[in-house]
Write an enzyme that holds these catalytic residues in place. Structure first.
Site, PDB file in Angstrom:
ATOM      1  N   HIS A 178       0.776  -1.214   0.080  1.00 36.17           N
ATOM      2  CA  HIS A 178       0.017   0.016  -0.189  1.00 36.17           C
ATOM      3  C   HIS A 178       0.868   1.173  -0.022  1.00 36.17           C
ATOM      4  O   HIS A 178       0.476   2.561   0.553  1.00 36.17           O
ATOM      5  CB  HIS A 178      -0.891  -0.003   1.328  1.00 36.17           C
ATOM      6  CG  HIS A 178      -1.598  -1.398   1.229  1.00 36.17           C
ATOM      7  ND1 HIS A 178      -1.518  -2.304   2.095  1.00 36.17           N
ATOM      8  CD2 HIS A 178      -3.053  -1.568   0.634  1.00 36.17           C
ATOM      9  CE1 HIS A 178      -2.702  -3.142   2.042  1.00 36.17           C
ATOM     10  NE2 HIS A 178      -3.566  -2.788   1.086  1.00 36.17           N
ATOM     11  N   THR A 209      -9.941   1.040   6.856  1.00 38.79           N
ATOM     12  CA  THR A 209     -10.284   0.793   8.179  1.00 38.79           C
ATOM     13  C   THR A 209     -11.117   1.838   8.880  1.00 38.79           C
ATOM     14  O   THR A 209     -11.967   1.723   9.632  1.00 38.79           O
ATOM     15  CB  THR A 209      -8.738   0.728   8.945  1.00 38.79           C
ATOM     16  OG1 THR A 209      -8.215  -0.255   8.490  1.00 38.79           O
ATOM     17  CG2 THR A 209      -9.114   0.738  10.431  1.00 38.79           C
ATOM     18  N   THR A 217      -4.014   5.133  17.882  1.00 38.40           N
ATOM     19  CA  THR A 217      -4.968   5.439  17.112  1.00 38.40           C
ATOM     20  C   THR A 217      -6.144   6.465  17.437  1.00 38.40           C
ATOM     21  O   THR A 217      -5.731   7.207  18.292  1.00 38.40           O
ATOM     22  CB  THR A 217      -5.997   3.855  17.098  1.00 38.40           C
ATOM     23  OG1 THR A 217      -6.689   3.989  18.341  1.00 38.40           O
ATOM     24  CG2 THR A 217      -4.943   2.893  16.925  1.00 38.40           C
TER      25      THR A 217
END
Length: 519
Positions: free
Chosen positions: A150, A379, A431
Site C-alpha cells: 500500500h 479501516t 489510533t
C-alpha cells in the site's frame, strides 16, 4: 482460482456492500470461502459482510492470509500482512473447490496453504497515488526492504545492491530458522513465486527468479518444484518485486497444476476464458425507514440547529485538514488518510442538506454512519461506521425527545467501546481512540462535577487534541503504522487521532460560539 474478486478504492479495503454483492453473485449451495489479506480494514469489512451474509442464509467461511516475513510475527494486534503469497492460497483453494470438496474441507486446505508460505518485498521506487505528489522519502541509490503493498515505508532502507545480494537477503529472511516464519527445512520441496510490484518488466522478474532458484537449491538445500513469475499483487507503479516461498508436497502441487480459466495465472489456462464483465446484482435494501421519515425537516428545533452547526463545523475541519492528514499518513502509512476522511466529510455535508432528520438526534447520527459507509473504505470507514451505529443505538434507548448532555456523553462512551471491541485497539495503541478516550473521560468528569455542558464539551475537546498530539510518543500496535519503525513514528502524530481531535474540537467550538460561552 477465485469466483469473484472485490475491489475497493486505491489502497483501501472494499466496502461491506460491495463484498456482499460478490457473495450474493457467486455463492451456490456449497457455500462461500472468503480469502482475506491480513489488514485491519479487510478483516473488519469482510467480517461484517460475512456475518450479514450468514444472516441471509449463506454458508460462509473465512481464511486470513498473513505471509509477510519482513518483521517479527507479532506486531501489536495486527500480525503479519497479507502479501503475494495469497495468490498461491487462492489457486489451491480454487482447485480444491473445483473437485467438489465441502466448504469446511476447502477452508482447511486454504488455511494449511496459508501456513506454508512466506513473502518479502523489495522496492526500488515509491509508488504514485492518483492526484498526489509522489513522496521523496526514498533518495537516489536507495531501496526499501520489507514493504507492504500500500505504498507504506519498508522495514529498512539500504543502498542499492546487485540483484543476487538482494535475493540472498530476502531468502535468508523468509527461511530464517530463528524467526520460524514458515516450516521449511533443508530437504523440503518448495514453490517459488516472483511477483512484480507494478513497474518491473517481466525480464527483470525472470532475472530475480534465475538468481533465486540456484540459491534455494545450493545454499538452502531445497528442491524447487515450481516457479511462477508475473505481476500478481502490485503497488500501482512501484518498481520492485517480492519473493514468496511455499513448502510443497504432492497435494499442493496437484492443486497448483490444476487447469484454470484465470487469464493471468502463468500456467494451466485451458483457453476458455470467462467474459470480461460479469454482471453483479445490486445489494438488497434492508432499510425500514420511509423517505419521509429520513428527510430534512422544514423547521429545525433547537437541538436540530445545534446538530447542524456541530456537524457542519466538524466536517469542514476535516476538509481543511485533508492535505496535512495525507502528509502525516504518507510518512507512517499509505498516504490516503486525508483523502479518505475528505470523502466522508463531503458526503456528510451533502447528505445533511438533503435528508438528515436533524430534529431526531439518534437517526441523524445513524445517517452519518450510512453516509460514511457509502463512500469511505478501509479501516477508517468501517471504524467510523461502527462508531456512529453504536451511538445511534445508545441514543435510541432514550425515550425523551431531547437528548441530554449526559446521554451524549454515554453515547460517546458506548461508541468508543464498540470501536475497541471490533477493532481490537485501546488507549496507547496510537489510533483515533487516543484522542477520543481522554475526551470521553474529561466530558464525563466535568458533567458529573456540574459544569456547564458547553464548558464540559470544550474542555473535553482540549483533552482530545492533547491525546492526539501524545501519539507522537507511542509505538503503534494497530493499523499499518505498526509496521513502521519508532524513529519514523516519532516525527508525526497519528493521522487518525489528529482527524478525530480536529472534528471533535471543531464541533465543541461551534457549539460554544452558538451560545456565546466564553472561557
Amino acid at each position: 482460482m477465485l469466483s469473484a474478486a472485490i475491489c475497493g478504492e486505491v489502497f483501501t479495503s472494499p466496502q461491506v456492500d460491495a463484498i456482499l454483492s460478490g457473495i450474493r453473485a457467486v455463492t451456490g449451495p456449497m457455500g462461500c470461502l472468503l480469502i482475506v489479506t491480513n489488514y485491519t480494514g479487510d478483516r473488519l469489512n469482510f467480517g461484517l459482510a460475512a456475518e450479514q451474509a450468514k444472516s441471509e442464509g449463506y454458508k460462509v467461511e473465512t481464511v486470513i492470509v498473513g505471509d509477510d516475513c519482513a518483521l517479527p510475527p507479532q506486531r501489536g494486534i495486527v500480525g503479519r500482512r497479507g502479501l503475494a503469497g495469497t495468490f498461491l492460497v487462492n489457486k489451491i483453494a480454487g482447485a480444491a473447490a473445483a473437485t467438489g470438496l465441502s466448504l469446511d474441507e476447502v477452508a482447511a486446505e486454504a488455511k494449511r496453504a496459508s501456513e506454508m508460505v512466506g513473502t518479502m518485498g523489495v522496492a526500488l521506487s515509491v509508488c504514485t497515488l492518483p492526484g498526489q505528489v509522489t513522496s521523496d522519502r526514498l533518495g537516489p541509490g536507495k531501496m526499501e526492504l520489507g514493504l507492504g503493498i500500500h505504498g507504506e515505508p519498508g522495514a529498512a532502507v539500504a543502498d542499492l545492491q546487485p540483484v543476487e545480494v538482494v535475493v540472498s537477503h530476502v531468502l535468508q529472511e523468509i527461511l530464517s530458522p530463528d524467526r520460524n516464519y514458515v516450516p521449511i527445512t533443508p530437504g523440503n520441496r518448495v514453490v517459488l513465486l516472483v511477483n512484480g510490484l507494478g513497474a518491473t518488466p517481466a525480464m527483470e522478474l525472470m532475472i530475480v527468479a534465475g538468481k533465486a532458484v540456484p540459491q534455494l537449491q545450493l545454499e538452502h538445500g531445497l528442491a524447487v518444484d515450481r516457479v511462477y513469475t508475473g505481476s500478481f499483487m502490485t503497488s500501482l507503479d512501484m518498481a520492485g518485486f517480492s519473493i514468496s516461498i511455499m513448502k510443497a508436497d504432492e497435494a499442493i502441487l496437484q492443486r497448483l497444476d490444476a487447469s484454470t480459466k484465470a487469464p493471468y495465472w502463468p500456467v494451466g489456462v485451458d483457453g476458455n476464458r470467462p467474459p470480461a464483465k460479469i454482471p453483479v446484482p445490486l445489494p438488497l435494501s434492508h432499510s425500514g425507514k420511509s423517505d419521509e421519515s429520513l428527510s430534512r425537516p422544514q423547521q429545525l428545533s433547537e437541538q436540530g440547529h445545534l446538530l447542524e452547526v456541530a456537524i457542519e463545523a466538524a466536517v469542514n475541519a476535516i476538509i481543511d485538514l485533508r492535505d496535512n492528514l495525507n502528509e502525516w499518513d504518507g510518512r507512517v502509512g499509505d498516504g490516503d488518510c486525508g483523502s479518505t476522511m475528505y470523502r466522508g466529510a463531503t458526503a456528510i455535508l451533502e447528505d445533511m442538506k438533503k435528508h438528515y432528520p436533524l430534529n431526531d438526534a439518534a437517526e441523524t447520527v445513524g445517517e452519518i454512519g450510512s453516509s460514511i459507509r457509502r463512500v469511505m473504505g478501509g479501516t477508517s470507514g468501517i471504524i467510523y461506521t461502527i462508531f456512529c451505529k453504536a451511538a445511534c443505538a445508545k441514543l435510541k434507548a432514550n425515550t425523551q425527545s431531547v437528548v441530554t448532555s449526559k446521554q451524549w456523553a454515554e453515547a460517546l462512551e458506548t461508541s468508543i467501546a464498540a470501536v475497541s471491541k471490533y477493532g481490537g485497539a485501546s488507549a496507547g495503541f496510537r489510533t483515533l481512540l487516543d484522542a477520543l478516550i481522554p475526551a470521553s473521560a474529561v466530558l464525563q468528569e466535568r458533567l458529573n462535577a456540574g459544569d456547564d455542558p458547553c464548558i464540559a464539551f470544550l474542555l473535553s475537546s482540549e483533552a482530545a487534541v492533547t491525546g492526539a498530539e501524545s501519539t507522537r510518543h507511542m509505538q503503534a500496535q494497530a493499523g499499518r503504522s505498526a509496521y513502521i519503525s519508532p524513529d519514523i513514528l516519532a516525527t508525526v502524530p497519528d493521522p487518525g487521532a489528529m482527524a478525530a481531535a480536529a472534528w471533535y474540537r471543531a464541533a465543541a467550538l461551534a457549539i460554544k460560539n452558538k451560545y456565546q460561552v466564553h472561557e
